[in-house]
Design a protein around this motif. Sequence first.
Motif, mmCIF file in Angstrom:
data_model
loop_
_atom_site.group_PDB
_atom_site.id
_atom_site.type_symbol
_atom_site.label_atom_id
_atom_site.label_comp_id
_atom_site.label_asym_id
_atom_site.label_seq_id
_atom_site.Cartn_x
_atom_site.Cartn_y
_atom_site.Cartn_z
ATOM 1 N N LEU A 140 1.064 -1.010 -0.009
ATOM 2 C CA LEU A 140 -0.262 0.057 -0.235
ATOM 3 C C LEU A 140 0.821 1.041 0.707
ATOM 4 O O LEU A 140 0.075 2.242 -0.691
ATOM 5 C CB LEU A 140 -1.122 -0.086 1.309
ATOM 6 C CG LEU A 140 -2.211 -1.078 1.494
ATOM 7 C CD1 LEU A 140 -2.902 -0.763 2.672
ATOM 8 C CD2 LEU A 140 -3.154 -1.144 -0.181
ATOM 9 N N ALA A 141 1.894 1.459 0.524
ATOM 10 C CA ALA A 141 2.740 2.351 0.766
ATOM 11 C C ALA A 141 3.403 2.241 -0.949
ATOM 12 O O ALA A 141 3.704 3.653 -0.728
ATOM 13 C CB ALA A 141 3.996 2.221 1.749
ATOM 14 N N THR A 147 -4.726 4.808 -7.068
ATOM 15 C CA THR A 147 -4.854 3.772 -7.314
ATOM 16 C C THR A 147 -5.140 3.026 -6.349
ATOM 17 O O THR A 147 -5.872 2.186 -6.064
ATOM 18 C CB THR A 147 -2.793 2.295 -7.845
ATOM 19 O OG1 THR A 147 -2.780 2.551 -8.917
ATOM 20 C CG2 THR A 147 -3.789 1.227 -7.747
ATOM 21 N N LEU A 148 -5.164 3.729 -5.340
ATOM 22 C CA LEU A 148 -5.099 3.464 -4.113
ATOM 23 C C LEU A 148 -6.923 3.286 -3.908
ATOM 24 O O LEU A 148 -7.168 2.799 -3.097
ATOM 25 C CB LEU A 148 -4.667 4.434 -2.071
ATOM 26 C CG LEU A 148 -4.835 3.338 -1.169
ATOM 27 C CD1 LEU A 148 -4.193 2.106 -0.965
ATOM 28 C CD2 LEU A 148 -3.086 4.597 -0.280
ATOM 29 N N THR A 168 -8.655 -4.078 10.857
ATOM 30 C CA THR A 168 -7.735 -5.187 10.556
ATOM 31 C C THR A 168 -8.149 -5.477 9.782
ATOM 32 O O THR A 168 -7.394 -6.648 9.056
ATOM 33 C CB THR A 168 -8.472 -6.240 11.559
ATOM 34 O OG1 THR A 168 -9.584 -6.300 11.829
ATOM 35 C CG2 THR A 168 -8.425 -5.655 13.190
ATOM 36 N N THR A 169 -9.230 -5.089 8.700
ATOM 37 C CA THR A 169 -9.365 -5.750 7.055
ATOM 38 C C THR A 169 -8.247 -4.747 6.218
ATOM 39 O O THR A 169 -8.028 -3.550 6.453
ATOM 40 C CB THR A 169 -10.926 -5.567 6.967
ATOM 41 O OG1 THR A 169 -11.287 -4.257 6.925
ATOM 42 C CG2 THR A 169 -11.523 -6.227 8.002
ATOM 43 N N ALA A 170 -8.876 -5.532 5.202
ATOM 44 C CA ALA A 170 -6.890 -4.771 4.054
ATOM 45 C C ALA A 170 -8.066 -3.185 3.595
ATOM 46 O O ALA A 170 -7.622 -2.124 3.520
ATOM 47 C CB ALA A 170 -7.737 -5.521 2.587
ATOM 48 N N ALA A 171 -9.628 -3.141 4.021
ATOM 49 C CA ALA A 171 -10.296 -2.268 3.203
ATOM 50 C C ALA A 171 -9.450 -0.937 5.134
ATOM 51 O O ALA A 171 -9.378 0.160 4.404
ATOM 52 C CB ALA A 171 -11.875 -2.166 3.369
ATOM 53 N N GLY A 172 -9.786 -1.556 5.786
ATOM 54 C CA GLY A 172 -9.007 -0.575 7.334
ATOM 55 C C GLY A 172 -7.631 0.091 7.073
ATOM 56 O O GLY A 172 -7.520 1.046 7.444
ATOM 57 N N ARG A 173 -6.956 -1.023 6.137
ATOM 58 C CA ARG A 173 -5.721 -0.586 6.302
ATOM 59 C C ARG A 173 -5.628 0.288 5.121
ATOM 60 O O ARG A 173 -4.562 1.159 5.125
ATOM 61 C CB ARG A 173 -4.807 -2.021 6.478
ATOM 62 C CG ARG A 173 -4.567 -2.867 7.502
ATOM 63 C CD ARG A 173 -3.862 -4.481 7.007
ATOM 64 N NE ARG A 173 -4.106 -5.301 8.442
ATOM 65 C CZ ARG A 173 -3.304 -6.128 7.784
ATOM 66 N NH1 ARG A 173 -2.729 -6.364 7.127
ATOM 67 N NH2 ARG A 173 -3.692 -6.869 9.490
ATOM 68 N N MET A 174 -6.238 0.065 4.585
ATOM 69 C CA MET A 174 -6.180 1.123 2.706
ATOM 70 C C MET A 174 -6.593 2.731 3.499
ATOM 71 O O MET A 174 -5.941 4.011 3.284
ATOM 72 C CB MET A 174 -6.726 0.927 1.809
ATOM 73 C CG MET A 174 -6.414 0.032 0.649
ATOM 74 S SD MET A 174 -7.542 -0.094 -0.663
ATOM 75 C CE MET A 174 -6.586 -1.782 -1.216
ATOM 76 N N VAL A 175 -7.221 2.624 4.484
ATOM 77 C CA VAL A 175 -7.579 4.109 4.291
ATOM 78 C C VAL A 175 -6.676 4.613 6.033
ATOM 79 O O VAL A 175 -6.597 5.902 5.693
ATOM 80 C CB VAL A 175 -9.590 3.538 5.528
ATOM 81 C CG1 VAL A 175 -10.017 4.707 6.651
ATOM 82 C CG2 VAL A 175 -10.310 2.675 4.843
#
Length: 547
Positions: A140-141, A147-148, A168-175
Amino acid sequence: MSPSTASEITVHRCVVHVVRRGGWSWGPDPRRLLQPILDSLPALIAERFEEQLEGDGPDVVITEPVRVTVRLEHLRARGLAPTNIVVEPAPAAVHTTTPTPSHSPDPPSITTPHPDSWMAPTPATLFAELAERGELEPLLALLPDDTLRTYLLALLEDIPAGSPIDETTAAGRMVAELTRRLPSSSTPMPRTVDGLAQLLVAWPTDRPSPAPEMSSPGASANAAPEATGERHVSSVLPFLLAGPLARIGYLDAIGPALEAVDLVAEAPLFAAALAYKVLGGVERGWRRTAEDNIAAATFAGLESVPDLSGFARRVRPALPVLDGVLALSLCRGHDPAEPLLITGVDGGLLLVDAQGLFPIAWATDVVPYWEACGRPPVAVCDSPLPPNCLRELAAAGVSFITDVRPLRDDPVTRLPWRTPLWTSGEPPLRLAADLPTHTARLAELVQALTVARRAVPLAEDGALERSATLAASLGLGAIAWTLWRADPVLALTRFADLEATVHFAPDAVRVRIPLGRRHADLLRSGALTDVHDVVWLAGRTLTFSGG
């Protein structure tokens, strides 16, 4: 064979292949993986021939090879999986081939065709696998804001409206990654699906919206007819790329990456671009030979390859994900004691592993990739670098040596050497002695794969060109390093004219290579291992044989 099945099934020869995807290493004790799988074979074979074992029918003798392919998670779901196997980062596949040497006149045809309802994995599946092996945040970084935003919107579509975002989900980590990039004075990110989706739709983008495209025949993979029957190709080299790319998880990422931008149906066009990077060069800047067009179309599973310029524009948001997956797979396998190489190409920087010339990234900023590799010493080769390249590398703490003449304000020190060299930090002196060799090797690679060969010569920008170059270079590099401990260009020259016959079946695409020294080398090195669930072949298996 267990007692319950030994009296009913006799196997005269059995070959087991264990395929690990998503990484370079098998762990400290690879042989430990084999015995539990062998212990599971009796139950697997009995299940495979369950229909033939029922009743009191006549004995059946099978003379043709029978291939059984089972993924580890399928074994676990049926209670057949060994409990002491831990395969990281992705599930393994077990293939058993059991031919019986006999002479039945009409052996039954026992095959397992791939279901017509095969669908590519979703972005959520890809990000979950990355999270399991601790690579989601690093990926993500590396992603640009556009794209993000695109992939976060795709993940939100699968979350019920009004639900809170689970951190803890992928969506939460993207946020969390988007929040980190916002200025401290900005409004906090919404924590619900609805509010976040509204914000992302209105999110400012770095590029203007593309003009609507006129539909025309052959504009996408849906309009291009699929290849059928049998074809002869002048070069098998595109097909040889599939195995190395599958082993690092790159092939598994293509489907989810394209799914998020609604382009999974156009995956054959991505395969065609990849094929063109290892076939012949173009004439007059854009024309290709008929042989190269046939080889690229066959590799992509198409009758013919349409113009790729429109696809290059549409696929651009998905490419950073694929580039990131490739880069992280190489970074985690890099030895920090070994140097990296940097050269300037088309306004960007190409970062390459000195051992084997494996390409890590082609970007304007390569510092994050250098840090992911363990901050090794770097050789900056003489090339058209961006103006502030040396200054930015020094500011980031990169220890490098270069034969590029610095600008007035570049913070470098002249090295007392027989040729003009400059350093920043304390790179090992052996790097100075090896710099001419590294520069020559890297220049040969750049000439072969970026100058002489173009995947999409008429594209508006070079995003797809760069991604195809990275993937093709990695595939060639894996073959050359395994066979000869050499650079990718050697594989390109030695296998470019190796012909093959390709047969399209409902469940597989079979590639038959002429027997000889080159086939023997490829077979011995493991380059002819089956490749499963190829997205541009609608999930079919790519198999290799000699003859």
